[in-house]
Design a protein around this motif. Structure first.
Motif, PDB file in Angstrom:
ATOM      1  N   SER A  53       0.824  -1.205   0.000  1.00 23.57           N
ATOM      2  CA  SER A  53       0.000   0.000   0.000  1.00 23.57           C
ATOM      3  C   SER A  53       0.858   1.255   0.000  1.00 23.57           C
ATOM      4  CB  SER A  53      -0.940   0.012   1.216  1.00 23.57           C
ATOM      5  OG  SER A  53      -0.199   0.074   2.420  1.00 23.57           O
ATOM      6  N   GLY A  54       0.209   2.381  -0.370  1.00 23.61           N
ATOM      7  CA  GLY A  54       0.963   3.617  -0.431  1.00 23.61           C
ATOM      8  C   GLY A  54       0.076   4.837  -0.510  1.00 23.61           C
ATOM      9  N   VAL A  55       0.659   5.925  -0.998  1.00 26.10           N
ATOM     10  CA  VAL A  55      -0.023   7.216  -1.056  1.00 26.10           C
ATOM     11  C   VAL A  55       0.219   7.847  -2.424  1.00 26.10           C
ATOM     12  CG1 VAL A  55      -0.181   9.523  -0.071  1.00 26.10           C
ATOM     13  CG2 VAL A  55       0.272   7.576   1.421  1.00 26.10           C
ATOM     14  N   ILE A  56      -0.845   8.339  -3.043  1.00 22.77           N
ATOM     15  CA  ILE A  56      -0.721   9.046  -4.319  1.00 22.77           C
ATOM     16  C   ILE A  56      -0.149  10.439  -4.049  1.00 22.77           C
ATOM     17  CG2 ILE A  56      -1.975  10.012  -6.289  1.00 22.77           C
ATOM     18  CD1 ILE A  56      -4.026   7.768  -5.937  1.00 22.77           C
ATOM     19  N   GLU A  57       0.951  10.742  -4.714  1.00 23.05           N
ATOM     20  CA  GLU A  57       1.625  12.023  -4.520  1.00 23.05           C
ATOM     21  C   GLU A  57       1.341  13.019  -5.645  1.00 23.05           C
ATOM     22  OE1 GLU A  57       3.214  12.569  -1.826  1.00 23.05           O
ATOM     23  OE2 GLU A  57       3.723  10.601  -1.004  1.00 23.05           O
ATOM     24  N   GLU A  58       1.125  12.515  -6.852  1.00 19.97           N
ATOM     25  CA  GLU A  58       0.964  13.405  -8.009  1.00 19.97           C
ATOM     26  C   GLU A  58       0.097  12.728  -9.069  1.00 19.97           C
ATOM     27  OE1 GLU A  58       3.743  15.568 -11.451  1.00 19.97           O
ATOM     28  OE2 GLU A  58       4.684  14.598  -9.695  1.00 19.97           O
ATOM     29  N   ILE A  59      -0.794  13.514  -9.670  1.00 19.60           N
ATOM     30  CA  ILE A  59      -1.584  13.052 -10.807  1.00 19.60           C
ATOM     31  C   ILE A  59      -0.993  13.688 -12.058  1.00 19.60           C
ATOM     32  CG2 ILE A  59      -3.860  13.034 -11.905  1.00 19.60           C
ATOM     33  CD1 ILE A  59      -5.075  13.313  -9.087  1.00 19.60           C
ATOM     34  N   LEU A  60      -0.561  12.876 -13.007  1.00 20.52           N
ATOM     35  CA  LEU A  60       0.046  13.393 -14.226  1.00 20.52           C
ATOM     36  C   LEU A  60      -1.041  13.989 -15.130  1.00 20.52           C
ATOM     37  CD1 LEU A  60       2.658  10.562 -14.900  1.00 20.52           C
ATOM     38  CD2 LEU A  60       2.887  12.635 -13.528  1.00 20.52           C
TER      39      LEU A  60
END
Length: 292
Positions: A53-60
């Motif tokens: 699991s993780g965290v979304i940092e940026e949407i391209l």
């Protein structure tokens, strides 16, 4: 950071395909503060909290964005209707094509269940109505394995949304295209002759031969009121070469004299049914906008 594509979003969790793995991620709170919501189809950068699991940092940057279904970066839409059971709603089909044009998508019309069209009348009708539109038309039957290879060819290496009313066989087509998708299919309600909804959320499905498809909940009505009435004609491809030839630059192609669109209609280059649907869309938009 890793990069991947969101293939599913449920309850605030986003499932990101990266290589051969899928990670369950949440979005940073900054997206909510900026009123930005990650969408299925978004290419994103993310960091991991652990191996799963993780965290979304940026949407391209997105190439496109659809509202219904909520999905990003779609290039192509296959609009699916059935030859029979349920009977094709031509107004709804044209409305979906208009929305696809507004979104800038490459469009394919798929008429499924042609095994029910025993005398070929539906096929002839569709070919007659859309012959001058330039749209790719595929006639298919999952029962008789017809048109499936043609559908595979137009799906390859694209992100494609399948759209159409419930019960027309979208999930059955996708299962025929790639059997390991194992999508749930529904029956037609005998009482109201409408399909039962079988797709409950938007999900991006990877194809073995290259590309992605979005299986979406079925729907039977769509709002086009956000489109300017004078822009509707541009959403009918067979109208376009006549639009600049009308006598009046603001011609709506309904009541004006010396209208080249109406002349093309009279000469058989534009389908009467398509033209009537165009007029109904323009009048609907004008009427609804007057109310508000």
């Amino acid at each position: 950071m890793k990069e991947g594509i969101i293939v599913k979003g449920i309850g605030g969790f986003y499932y990101i395909k990266c290589g051969d793995n899928v990670y369950e991620c949440r979005a940073r709170g900054i997206f909510r503060k900026k009123n930005i919501k990650p969408l299925v189809g978004d290419y994103v950068k993310f960091t991991l909290n652990n191996e799963n699991s993780g965290v979304i940092e940026e949407i391209l940057d997105r190439k496109s964005e659809l509202l219904r279904p909520p999905v990003a970066n779609v290039e192509h839409a296959i609009i699916v209707f059935a030859a029979k059971n349920p009977e094709p709603n031509m107004i709804l089909l044209d409305k979906m094509l208009v929305l696809g044009e507004v979104a800038g998508l490459k469009l394919t019309i798929c008429i499924n269940k042609i095994d029910l069209d025993e005398n070929g009348e539906i096929i002839k009708k569709i070919q007659s109505i859309y012959k001058n539109t330039g749209y790719n038309i595929i006639f298919s039957s999952t029962k008789n394995d017809l048109g499936i290879d043609d559908i595979k060819n137009v799906l390859k290496n694209k992100i494609t949304v399948f759209a159409g009313p419930s019960g027309v066989g979208k999930s059955s087509i996708l299962n025929a295209v790639q059997s390991n998708l194992k999508l749930k299919t529904g029956d037609i309600s005998r009482k109201i002759k409408r399909g039962k909804h079988t797709t409950r959320h938007t999900e991006l499905l990877e194809l073995d031969f290259g590309g992605w498809v979005v299986d979406t909940p079925g729907f039977t009505s769509l709002n086009i009121d956000f489109i300017e009435s004078e822009k509707i004609a541009e959403c009918f491809p067979e109208f376009r070469k006549y639009l600049d030839e009308c006598k009046f630059t603001d011609c709506m192609h309904i009541n004006e004299p010396d209208c080249k669109v109406k002349e093309a209609l009279d000469n058989g280059f534009i389908s009467k049914q398509r033209y009537e649907n165009y007029v109904s869309f323009v009048k609907q938009i004008l009427e609804n906008n007057r109310r508000y």
